[in-house]
Motif scaffolding. Structure first.
Motif, PDB file in Angstrom:
ATOM      1  N   ALA A 181       0.819  -1.220   0.000  1.00 19.72           N
ATOM      2  CA  ALA A 181       0.000   0.000   0.000  1.00 19.72           C
ATOM      3  C   ALA A 181       0.852   1.270   0.000  1.00 19.72           C
ATOM      4  CB  ALA A 181      -0.923   0.004   1.219  1.00 19.72           C
ATOM      5  N   GLY A 182       2.179   1.123   0.035  1.00 20.14           N
ATOM      6  CA  GLY A 182       3.044   2.298   0.072  1.00 20.14           C
ATOM      7  C   GLY A 182       3.235   2.841   1.465  1.00 20.14           C
ATOM      8  N   SER A 183       3.201   1.950   2.448  1.00 22.18           N
ATOM      9  CA  SER A 183       3.324   2.356   3.842  1.00 22.18           C
ATOM     10  C   SER A 183       4.355   1.462   4.529  1.00 22.18           C
ATOM     11  CB  SER A 183       1.952   2.271   4.531  1.00 22.18           C
ATOM     12  OG  SER A 183       2.006   2.849   5.820  1.00 22.18           O
ATOM     13  N   GLY A 184       4.466   1.595   5.827  1.00 25.79           N
ATOM     14  CA  GLY A 184       5.397   0.773   6.587  1.00 25.79           C
ATOM     15  C   GLY A 184       5.206   0.998   8.064  1.00 25.79           C
ATOM     16  N   PRO A 185       6.014   0.342   8.879  1.00 23.90           N
ATOM     17  CA  PRO A 185       5.830   0.418  10.331  1.00 23.90           C
ATOM     18  C   PRO A 185       5.842   1.842  10.879  1.00 23.90           C
ATOM     19  CG  PRO A 185       7.813  -0.853   9.803  1.00 23.90           C
ATOM     20  CD  PRO A 185       7.158  -0.483   8.506  1.00 23.90           C
ATOM     21  N   GLN A 186       6.675   2.700  10.316  1.00 25.00           N
ATOM     22  CA  GLN A 186       6.778   4.076  10.798  1.00 25.00           C
ATOM     23  C   GLN A 186       5.533   4.893  10.492  1.00 25.00           C
ATOM     24  OE1 GLN A 186       8.284   2.679   8.249  1.00 25.00           O
ATOM     25  NE2 GLN A 186       8.568   4.128   6.582  1.00 25.00           N
ATOM     26  N   HIS A 187       4.636   4.366   9.661  1.00 23.97           N
ATOM     27  CA  HIS A 187       3.417   5.083   9.283  1.00 23.97           C
ATOM     28  C   HIS A 187       2.153   4.479   9.911  1.00 23.97           C
ATOM     29  CE1 HIS A 187       5.684   7.533   6.533  1.00 23.97           C
ATOM     30  NE2 HIS A 187       6.168   6.456   5.957  1.00 23.97           N
ATOM     31  N   ILE A 188       2.321   3.510  10.803  1.00 28.59           N
ATOM     32  CA  ILE A 188       1.154   2.897  11.454  1.00 28.59           C
ATOM     33  C   ILE A 188       0.625   3.856  12.510  1.00 28.59           C
ATOM     34  CG2 ILE A 188       0.281   0.960  12.801  1.00 28.59           C
ATOM     35  CD1 ILE A 188       2.567  -0.742  11.637  1.00 28.59           C
ATOM     36  N   LEU A 189      -0.666   4.109  12.442  1.00 28.75           N
ATOM     37  CA  LEU A 189      -1.323   4.980  13.415  1.00 28.75           C
ATOM     38  C   LEU A 189      -1.862   4.190  14.598  1.00 28.75           C
ATOM     39  CD1 LEU A 189      -3.407   7.126  10.924  1.00 28.75           C
ATOM     40  CD2 LEU A 189      -1.291   7.788  12.073  1.00 28.75           C
ATOM     41  N   ARG A 190      -2.448   3.025  14.315  1.00 31.85           N
ATOM     42  CA  ARG A 190      -3.140   2.255  15.356  1.00 31.85           C
ATOM     43  C   ARG A 190      -3.092   0.780  15.033  1.00 31.85           C
ATOM     44  NH1 ARG A 190      -6.053   2.133  19.485  1.00 31.85           N
ATOM     45  NH2 ARG A 190      -8.000   1.089  19.805  1.00 31.85           N
ATOM     46  N   VAL A 191      -2.899  -0.039  16.063  1.00 32.97           N
ATOM     47  CA  VAL A 191      -2.910  -1.490  15.955  1.00 32.97           C
ATOM     48  C   VAL A 191      -3.895  -2.044  16.974  1.00 32.97           C
ATOM     49  CG1 VAL A 191      -1.551  -3.602  16.361  1.00 32.97           C
ATOM     50  CG2 VAL A 191      -0.532  -1.668  15.139  1.00 32.97           C
ATOM     51  N   THR A 192      -4.656  -3.028  16.550  1.00 32.53           N
ATOM     52  CA  THR A 192      -5.469  -3.801  17.485  1.00 32.53           C
ATOM     53  C   THR A 192      -5.039  -5.254  17.341  1.00 32.53           C
ATOM     54  OG1 THR A 192      -7.341  -2.294  17.236  1.00 32.53           O
ATOM     55  CG2 THR A 192      -7.795  -4.438  18.235  1.00 32.53           C
ATOM     56  N   ALA A 193      -4.695  -5.866  18.464  1.00 30.34           N
ATOM     57  CA  ALA A 193      -4.277  -7.267  18.469  1.00 30.34           C
ATOM     58  C   ALA A 193      -5.191  -8.050  19.395  1.00 30.34           C
ATOM     59  CB  ALA A 193      -2.835  -7.386  18.947  1.00 30.34           C
ATOM     60  N   TYR A 194      -5.647  -9.178  18.907  1.00 35.86           N
ATOM     61  CA  TYR A 194      -6.465 -10.102  19.688  1.00 35.86           C
ATOM     62  C   TYR A 194      -5.584 -11.301  19.987  1.00 35.86           C
ATOM     63  CZ  TYR A 194     -10.012  -7.130  17.635  1.00 35.86           C
ATOM     64  OH  TYR A 194     -10.741  -6.032  17.241  1.00 35.86           O
ATOM     65  N   ILE A 195      -5.406 -11.596  21.276  1.00 30.60           N
ATOM     66  CA  ILE A 195      -4.558 -12.718  21.659  1.00 30.60           C
ATOM     67  C   ILE A 195      -5.350 -13.678  22.541  1.00 30.60           C
ATOM     68  CG2 ILE A 195      -2.414 -11.404  21.442  1.00 30.60           C
ATOM     69  CD1 ILE A 195      -2.302 -11.245  24.509  1.00 30.60           C
ATOM     70  N   VAL A 196      -5.123 -14.947  22.309  1.00 35.70           N
ATOM     71  CA  VAL A 196      -5.736 -15.969  23.147  1.00 35.70           C
ATOM     72  C   VAL A 196      -4.835 -16.152  24.360  1.00 35.70           C
ATOM     73  CG1 VAL A 196      -6.425 -18.392  23.310  1.00 35.70           C
ATOM     74  CG2 VAL A 196      -6.853 -17.109  21.195  1.00 35.70           C
ATOM     75  N   GLY A 197      -5.389 -15.889  25.532  1.00 35.80           N
ATOM     76  CA  GLY A 197      -4.637 -16.060  26.764  1.00 35.80           C
ATOM     77  C   GLY A 197      -3.845 -14.832  27.157  1.00 35.80           C
ATOM     78  N   VAL A 198      -4.258 -14.214  28.231  1.00 41.55           N
ATOM     79  CA  VAL A 198      -3.575 -13.015  28.715  1.00 41.55           C
ATOM     80  C   VAL A 198      -2.118 -13.325  29.074  1.00 41.55           C
ATOM     81  CG1 VAL A 198      -4.212 -13.199  31.166  1.00 41.55           C
ATOM     82  CG2 VAL A 198      -3.954 -10.944  30.101  1.00 41.55           C
ATOM     83  N   GLY A 199      -1.818 -14.567  29.360  1.00 41.89           N
ATOM     84  CA  GLY A 199      -0.436 -14.971  29.662  1.00 41.89           C
ATOM     85  C   GLY A 199       0.505 -14.801  28.481  1.00 41.89           C
ATOM     86  N   ASN A 200      -0.042 -14.687  27.265  1.00 40.77           N
ATOM     87  CA  ASN A 200       0.788 -14.483  26.070  1.00 40.77           C
ATOM     88  C   ASN A 200       1.184 -13.021  25.870  1.00 40.77           C
ATOM     89  OD1 ASN A 200       1.079 -17.129  25.022  1.00 40.77           O
ATOM     90  ND2 ASN A 200      -1.037 -17.064  24.327  1.00 40.77           N
ATOM     91  N   TRP A 201       0.628 -12.135  26.687  1.00 47.60           N
ATOM     92  CA  TRP A 201       0.856 -10.701  26.514  1.00 47.60           C
ATOM     93  C   TRP A 201       2.341 -10.321  26.545  1.00 47.60           C
ATOM     94  CZ3 TRP A 201      -3.759  -7.367  27.959  1.00 47.60           C
ATOM     95  CH2 TRP A 201      -3.597  -6.052  27.524  1.00 47.60           C
ATOM     96  N   PRO A 202       3.138 -10.792  27.520  1.00 49.06           N
ATOM     97  CA  PRO A 202       4.562 -10.410  27.534  1.00 49.06           C
ATOM     98  C   PRO A 202       5.307 -10.848  26.274  1.00 49.06           C
ATOM     99  CG  PRO A 202       3.922 -11.317  29.654  1.00 49.06           C
ATOM    100  CD  PRO A 202       2.768 -11.561  28.715  1.00 49.06           C
ATOM    101  N   ASP A 203       5.026 -12.054  25.778  1.00 48.24           N
ATOM    102  CA  ASP A 203       5.669 -12.512  24.553  1.00 48.24           C
ATOM    103  C   ASP A 203       5.220 -11.665  23.368  1.00 48.24           C
ATOM    104  OD1 ASP A 203       7.163 -14.521  25.760  1.00 48.24           O
ATOM    105  OD2 ASP A 203       5.602 -16.029  25.460  1.00 48.24           O
ATOM    106  N   PHE A 204       3.943 -11.318  23.329  1.00 51.21           N
ATOM    107  CA  PHE A 204       3.448 -10.460  22.262  1.00 51.21           C
ATOM    108  C   PHE A 204       4.189  -9.126  22.283  1.00 51.21           C
ATOM    109  CE2 PHE A 204       0.789  -7.081  20.601  1.00 51.21           C
ATOM    110  CZ  PHE A 204       0.583  -7.549  19.307  1.00 51.21           C
ATOM    111  N   ASN A 205       4.291  -8.505  23.443  1.00 54.49           N
ATOM    112  CA  ASN A 205       4.991  -7.218  23.572  1.00 54.49           C
ATOM    113  C   ASN A 205       6.430  -7.292  23.062  1.00 54.49           C
ATOM    114  OD1 ASN A 205       3.093  -5.434  24.598  1.00 54.49           O
ATOM    115  ND2 ASN A 205       3.461  -6.079  26.698  1.00 54.49           N
TER     116      ASN A 205
END
Length: 138
Positions: free
Chosen positions: A76-100
């Motif tokens: 699309a002509g974009s990249g990580p430096q142009h991301i405004l907002r991310v929503t992530a759905y993860i199964v298991g709150v225990g996965n949060w540190p690894d996701f981060n």
């Protein structure tokens, strides 16, 4: 500032598609773009060839989902430096540190607004799904 849109901006919605990410399995686009905004559909850990990583560890799924998201943004002509907002759905709150950890590693200095939503399950047994809103590179 004028209320008149720039002559370089289009009022059409562009459908973004790349072979570097899996083909949508339903009635949706990998991403859509309107003017300078890019809306990336939720990315599971499916590989570009359509094979699944749902049987892989959480880390492998996150890496694949983010790789797909970044490939779509590049198309699309974009990249990580142009991301405004991310929503992530993860199964298991225990996965949060690894996701981060993986998220920070793969996005580098980019620090978009973000929401992480723990959920009980996702489609096809995946452990993560990630969507984003970005602007096209300038």
């Amino acid at each position: 500032m004028s209320d008149t849109p720039s002559s370089t901006m289009s009022d059409t919605i562009d459908r973004i598609a790349t072979k570097a990410a899996s083909t949508p399995a339903g009635h949706y686009s990998q991403a859509t773009a309107w003017r300078d905004l890019v809306f990336v559909s939720g990315q599971l850990g499916a590989r570009a060839d359509g094979s699944h990583t749902a049987d892989q560890p959480f880390e492998a799924q996150v890496r694949q989902a983010l790789a797909s998201l970044l490939a779509i943004l590049a198309e699309a002509g974009s990249g990580p430096q142009h991301i405004l907002r991310v929503t992530a759905y993860i199964v298991g709150v225990g996965n949060w540190p690894d996701f981060n950890r993986i998220y920070a590693e793969m996005l580098g200095d980019a620090k978009p607004a973000r929401t992480v939503v723990p959920v009980p399950e996702l489609h096809h047994g995946y452990l993560v799904e990630i969507e984003a809103i970005a602007v096209r590179g300038r």
